[in-house]
Design an enzyme around this catalytic site. Structure first.
Site, PDB file in Angstrom:
ATOM      1  N   ASP A 179       0.896  -1.089  -0.347  1.00  0.00           N
ATOM      2  CA  ASP A 179       0.069   0.645  -0.189  1.00  0.00           C
ATOM      3  C   ASP A 179       1.421   1.555  -0.080  1.00  0.00           C
ATOM      4  OD1 ASP A 179      -1.517   2.160   0.843  1.00  0.00           O
ATOM      5  OD2 ASP A 179      -3.067   0.793   1.636  1.00  0.00           O
ATOM      6  N   HIS A 180       1.188   1.831  -0.662  1.00  0.00           N
ATOM      7  CA  HIS A 180       2.325   2.690  -1.347  1.00  0.00           C
ATOM      8  C   HIS A 180       2.398   3.901  -0.435  1.00  0.00           C
ATOM      9  CE1 HIS A 180      -0.329   4.335  -4.564  1.00  0.00           C
ATOM     10  NE2 HIS A 180       0.855   5.680  -4.273  1.00  0.00           N
ATOM     11  N   HIS A 242      -6.015   2.287   1.036  1.00  0.00           N
ATOM     12  CA  HIS A 242      -5.061   3.888   1.483  1.00  0.00           C
ATOM     13  C   HIS A 242      -5.178   4.725   2.621  1.00  0.00           C
ATOM     14  CE1 HIS A 242      -3.315   2.764  -1.930  1.00  0.00           C
ATOM     15  NE2 HIS A 242      -3.415   4.285  -2.619  1.00  0.00           N
TER      16      HIS A 242
END
Ligand code: NAD
Length: 493
Positions: A179-180, A242
């Protein structure tokens, strides 16, 4: 002094957009800093035939935009890259992969460490993992890790099916779900701010905090991702992953220590206490939107690649409630959308006002009222935070005005901050899970989001309902207004 990581990385989807735009530059940065050195190799795979030399040229091209390349480094780096044409659905192709991995392991002395990175369409994730096991591509002597891109499922059922498939080959502590957002500097700073500061953490509860707001705002529309986005929508694309991860970090209790397993325990506990809505509660606590035509864009339904009848939401706002001792009664308002006023991510923590406003004493003829203290965490494009406090306005009489105590990262500290993918790659090579989503977190997030999704799938929305360049539909403002609150960031700020 950087510690060298030794591994052979197998990249599925090596000719893809993500690999070229993000993954190779991130690996190169790790190489320049010494985290990757002599003892690493990357075997890239995708269907089309490409020679090792062509692949190395592709890698060099993908890093050509990086400033400050040390002399000769780009060529030396590219020499660690190899390519194998591979159809992930064909079991016999894995035998060839296996031979090549063994050779690379020997040649680069990587001590049997293997990192498998899936950077391709999610429908292949399960197939690849099963074949890695069946064709015995995992080693007995080093580590075996799987890094997996989003999306992780479309709902709880499909996410669970995928996780069950992956679990046949990899144990939970071998799986790194990207999950950047968790790789972003200021998202990681939430923990430093909270647990490194008595003045913040001691106020971090329902006695002193009135509400928390999280905004992930995009200025662009769907652009070239229309085909993907129209089957996903903002709820799946941004909220389930996110936003839920950011909210979990804001809501969690202090971990026993700052280790990946301790942080995970607390995030899972926080998500467990997130109130699971009934369909009617979901209907009143969630807002969806789809953008209308603007000066330079058609409405969403007329974008290239979008179904002209599409009910896909390009905006979501929601009110989340945690049923636990710390947060009971404190709403977490979240919103995200495309074609909004600007591109930014920020968190606003709104504190309660003083119980008594002595400055509003009618005998002092003052009509003003104190503003709430707000701690704003600027995640991007700027990185920093600000604390709004009330102070006396200089001059005769007695007026107060809000002023900001502000810290913004300067250019040199920004330069020090690695890109999210660089940080995450390094964490995976180190075996550190802190900035990856665990299965339990994903499962709770999907269960929460599924209620809303099911409701929206059967109810016809009134789309389009917001103008590009605004902060979404009016209903998003009403969601807070009915509680007597307002978004801290609105177009007047
Ligand atoms: P892409 O379509 O550009 O690349 C896909 C790659 O998979 C290509 O190399 C293609 O040759 C290969 N491939 C497809 N079918 C194959 C098969 N049967 N056998 C072997 N190889 C095959 O995709 P992308 O944009 O690079 O995205 C990769 C992953 O990363 C996806 O899961 C995506 O959701 C995720 N992701 C991408 C971005 C981004 O900015 N591009 C951002 C976040 C997440």
């Amino acid at each position: 002094m950087a510690k060298e990581n030794k591994a052979v990385i197998t990249l599925f989807g090596a000719t893809g957009d993500l690999a070229q735009r993000k993954l190779y530059p991130s690996l190169f940065n790790l190489y320049q800093k010494g985290y990757l050195a002599e003892h690493f190799a990357l075997l890239g795979t995708s269907r089309r035939p490409v020679s090792d030399e062509e692949f190395q040229a592709m890698v060099e091209k993908s890093i050509s935009g990086i400033d400050e390349v040390q002399a000769g480094n780009a060529q030396a780096f590219a020499k660690h890259f190899f390519y194998q044409s591979h159809d992930v659905t064909k079991p016999e192709h894995y035998e060839v992969l296996k031979e090549r991995l063994e050779k690379l392991d020997e040649q680069f002395e990587t001590e049997g460490n293997r990192l498998f990175y899936m950077s391709m369409a999610p429908q292949f994730f399960g197939t690849i993992a099963l074949n890695l096991k069946k064709q015995a591509l995992l080693t007995d002597d080093g580590f075996n890790r799987l890094v997996i891109e989003k999306p992780f499922g479309r709902d709880f059922a499909s996410a669970k099916a995928l996780n069950d498939e992956l679990s046949q080959t990899f144990k939970e502590d071998q799986i790194f779900r990207i999950d950047h957002y968790l790789g972003k500097e200021m998202i990681q700073n939430i923990e430093a701010l909270r647990f490194g500061n008595t003045i913040i953490e001691s106020l971090w509860n329902n006695r002193y905090i009135d509400n928390i707001q999280v905004t992930l705002s995009e200025k662009l529309g769907v652009e070239e991702r229309a085909g993907y986005y129209d089957h996903s929508g903002a709820l799946r694309d941004m909220v389930q992953n996110h936003i839920m991860q950011v909210v979990a970090q804001l809501a969690m209790e202090q971990p026993v220590a700052f280790t990946d397993s301790d942080v995970r325990v607390e995030k899972i506990k926080a998500l467990r206490s997130l109130r699971l809505y009934t369909p009617s509660e979901a209907a009143s606590n969630f807002v969806r939107g789809q953008y209308d035509a603007g000066a330079d864009n058609p409405d969403y339904r007329h974008e290239d690649g979008v179904d002209p009848q599409s009910n896909t939401e390009t905006f979501v706002a929601a009110k989340l409630m945690f049923d636990n001792y710390r947060w009971s009664g404190v709403p977490f308002y979240v919103r995200t959308g495309k074609k909004l006023a600007d591109k930014f991510t920020r968190i606003d923590v709104v504190f309660r006002k003083p119980l008594i406003d002595i400055f509003a004493n009618p005998r002092m003829a003052s009509e003003q009222s104190l503003k709430s203290n707000v701690l704003t965490i600027y995640v991007e494009p700027q990185s920093g935070f600000a604390l709004r406090v009330n102070a006396k306005t200089a001059g005769q009489g007695f007026q107060t005005e809000p002023v900001d105590l502000e810290y913004m990262q300067n250019d040199s500290s920004k330069k020090e901050a690695p890109e999210p993918y660089e940080r995450l790659f390094h964490d995976a090579l180190e075996g550190n899970h802190t900035n990856f989503a665990s299965w339990s977190e994903i499962a709770y997030a999907w269960k929460f989001v599924d209620v809303v999704r099911k409701l929206w799938d059967i109810e016809e929305p009134q789309f389009p309902n917001y103008t590009p360049g605004t902060m979404g539909p009016a209903a998003s403002d009403e969601l807070l207004a009915r509680d007597g609150r307002a978004w801290v960031y609105n177009l007047n700020h």
